[in-house]
Design an enzyme around this catalytic site. Structure first.
Site, PDB file in Angstrom:
ATOM      1  N   ALA A   2      23.884   5.999   1.451  1.00  0.00           N
ATOM      2  CA  ALA A   2      23.385   5.029   2.894  1.00  0.00           C
ATOM      3  C   ALA A   2      22.503   4.450   2.780  1.00  0.00           C
ATOM      4  O   ALA A   2      21.281   5.548   3.709  1.00  0.00           O
ATOM      5  CB  ALA A   2      24.749   6.112   4.556  1.00  0.00           C
ATOM      6  N   GLU A  40      12.669   0.790   5.405  1.00  0.00           N
ATOM      7  CA  GLU A  40      12.471   0.374   7.404  1.00  0.00           C
ATOM      8  C   GLU A  40      13.712  -0.839   7.004  1.00  0.00           C
ATOM      9  O   GLU A  40      13.841  -2.428   8.742  1.00  0.00           O
ATOM     10  CB  GLU A  40      11.986   0.551   8.442  1.00  0.00           C
ATOM     11  CG  GLU A  40      11.416   1.432   8.282  1.00  0.00           C
ATOM     12  CD  GLU A  40      10.503   1.955   9.805  1.00  0.00           C
ATOM     13  OE1 GLU A  40      10.432   1.274  10.656  1.00  0.00           O
ATOM     14  OE2 GLU A  40       9.736   2.717   9.781  1.00  0.00           O
TER      15      GLU A  40
END
Length: 383
Positions: free
Chosen positions: A131, A364
Site C-alpha cells: 500500500a 507524500e
C-alpha cells in the site's frame, strides 16, 4: 481569488529561522549526512523556539501561526538541511494537524502540548509493503477486544521511525468496507509488540531515520482512536493534502540553497579571464533557476492561503508539490553542473542537495499521483 501580502510577521519568522539555521543547523550538516546521525538536540531547540508547533493553537501550546509562516520556516531550514526539514514538516503538517483537527479533546490535552513543545516527536504510519501510492489497500488489521483494539501488520517508510515518541497508525478495522473501514490510532512508543525495524540506508535525507515498523498484537485503547472508526482513510488523505504544502516548502528550500550556492560559486570561479556568471550559458541556467523558484514560492503561498482561508486547496497543494519538487531536482542538478568537478564533492554541499531533492518527487504522493489528483480536480470543475 489569491491575494497575499508579505507581512512584518512573515519576515520575523524568516529571520528567526535563518538565524537558528545558521547557528544551530549549518555546523555539522555534512557530518550528519555522512554518518546518518539523528539531530536530537536540534529538534529539542526547534521546539523551544516554537517551530515544532508553529501552526498549532496556543490553547495547546502552539505558536498559532498560519501555513505561510510554516512554509517560510521550512524554506529557511531546508536551504541548509532538508533532513531536519522533513521531520519538522511531518511533525507539524501531518501529526499536529491531525490531532488538532480530528482528535478528541482528551487526545488533544494528552498529546498536543507535548508535541508542540518538542517533548514528543510525531510520526505518520500509512504506507505498507502493498500500500504505497494506493493507500486504500491497507493490510494492517485492527480487531476489537473489549475496550481495546489489537493491531497486526507492517508499516513502511516511516520518517523518524526509531526516534519518534508518538505514531499515527492507520489500520483496517472492517476489511469488508475496504477504504471506508480504515481507522486512525495514536500509538505510543514502547507499546508492547510495536517494533521499529532496521534503519533504511538511503540515497538522501540521511540524518532523518526511515524505518519499517512491525506490529504484533499491539493493544491500543479505544480512547486512542483519532476521529471515528472508519474515518481513517479520509483523515489520511486530508493530512496528505496539508502535508504536500510542507513537502513543496521543503523542495523550495532545497532549490534556494542550491541556487544560492551556484550564484556564489559562479561569481568566484574564473574561466577565460572572467567569472563564469558572465558566460551566457551560465547566466541562462541561473535565470531558469530564479524563475522556477519564484513560481514555486507563489504556488506554495497560494495553496497555503487557500488552506488558511478554509477554501478547497486540494488542487493547489498538489500543483505546488508537483512543481516545487520537480524544480528542486532540476535546480540541484544544474547547481552541481555549474560547480563542475567541485559539485561532485561533499564539501560544496550541492551533491547532497541533489540527493535530498530526489525523494521530494516520491514521498507524500509521487509526481505521477499529483498529476492524477490535479486531473480529478479539473474534472470536478464547472469549466
Amino acid at each position: 481569488m489569491f491575494t497575499f501580502e508579505y507581512s512584518e510577521l512573515n519576515e520575523q519568522i524568516r529571520q528567526v529561522a535563518k538565524k537558528f539555521t545558521e547557528e544551530e543547523i549549518a555546523p555539522g550538516v555534512i557530518e550528519r549526512d555522512v554518518n546518518a546521525d539523528f539531530p536530537v538536540e536540534i529538534l529539542k531547540k526547534l521546539g523551544e523556539i516554537g517551530f515544532m508547533g508553529i501552526m498549532a493553537s496556543p490553547d495547546y501550546g502552539g505558536s498559532g501561526m498560519d501555513t505561510i509562516s510554516c512554509s517560510i520556516a521550512l524554506e529557511e531550514i531546508c536551504k541548509v538541511d532538508a533532513s531536519i526539514g522533513i521531520m519538522v514538516s511531518v511533525h507539524n503538517s501531518l501529526v499536529n494537524w491531525i490531532f488538532e483537527n480530528y482528535g478528541t479533546e482528551e487526545l488533544k490535552q494528552k498529546y498536543l502540548p507535548r508535541l508542540t513543545s518538542g517533548e514528543l516527536l510525531g510520526a505518520y504510519c500509512l504506507s505498507e509493503p502493498e500500500a504505497g501510492s494506493d493507500a486504500s489497500q491497507q493490510h494492517t488489521l485492527a480487531e476489537r477486544d473489549g475496550d481495546y483494539w489489537i493491531l497486526n501488520g507492517m508499516k513502511n517508510w516511516v520518517s523518524s521511525g526509531h526516534h519518534a515518541d508518538l505514531y499515527v497508525v492507520f489500520a483496517q478495522t472492517d476489511a469488508s468496507a475496504r477504504y471506508k473501514g480504515i481507522t486512525a490510532f495514536a500509538v505510543d512508543k514502547g507499546t508492547a509488540g510495536f517494533e521499529p525495524m532496521k534503519k533504511e540506508d538511503k540515497m538522501g535525507m540521511r540524518s532523518s531515520d526511515t524505518t519499517s515498523i512491525a506490529l504484533t498484537n499491539v493493544r491500543v485503547h479505544s480512547s486512542n482512536i483519532i476521529g471515528s472508526v472508519g474515518q481513517g482513510f479520509y483523515i489520511a488523505m486530508e493530512g496528505l493534502n496539508s502535508g504536500r504544502i510542507g513537502i513543496a516548502s521543503q523542495s523550495l528550500g532545497i532549490s534556494v540553497g542550491a541556487y544560492e550556492a551556484a550564484v556564489r560559486y559562479s561569481k568566484q570561479r574564473m574561466t577565460f579571464n572572467k567569472p563564469i556568471i558572465e558566460h551566457q550559458i551560465i547566466g541562462a541556467k541561473l535565470a531558469q533557476m530564479a524563475m522556477k523558484i519564484s513560481a514555486a514560492r507563489l504556488l506554495i503561498y497560494k495553496a497555503a492561503y487557500l488552506k488558511d482561508t478554509h477554501q478547497n486547496f486540494i488542487q493547489a497543494s498538489s500543483e505546488a508539490k508537483l512543481f516545487a519538487s520537480t524544480a528542486a531536482f532540476d535546480i540541484a542538478r544544474e547547481a552541481v553542473q555549474i560547480h563542475g568537478g567541485y559539485g561532485y564533492t561533499r564539501e560544496y554541499h550541492v551533491e547532497r542537495m541533489l540527493r535530498d531533492a530526489k525523494v521530494t518527487e516520491i514521498y507524500e504522493g509521487t509526481s505521477e499521483i499529483q498529476h492524477i489528483v490535479i486531473a480529478r480536480e479539473i474534472m470536478k470543475s464547472n469549466i
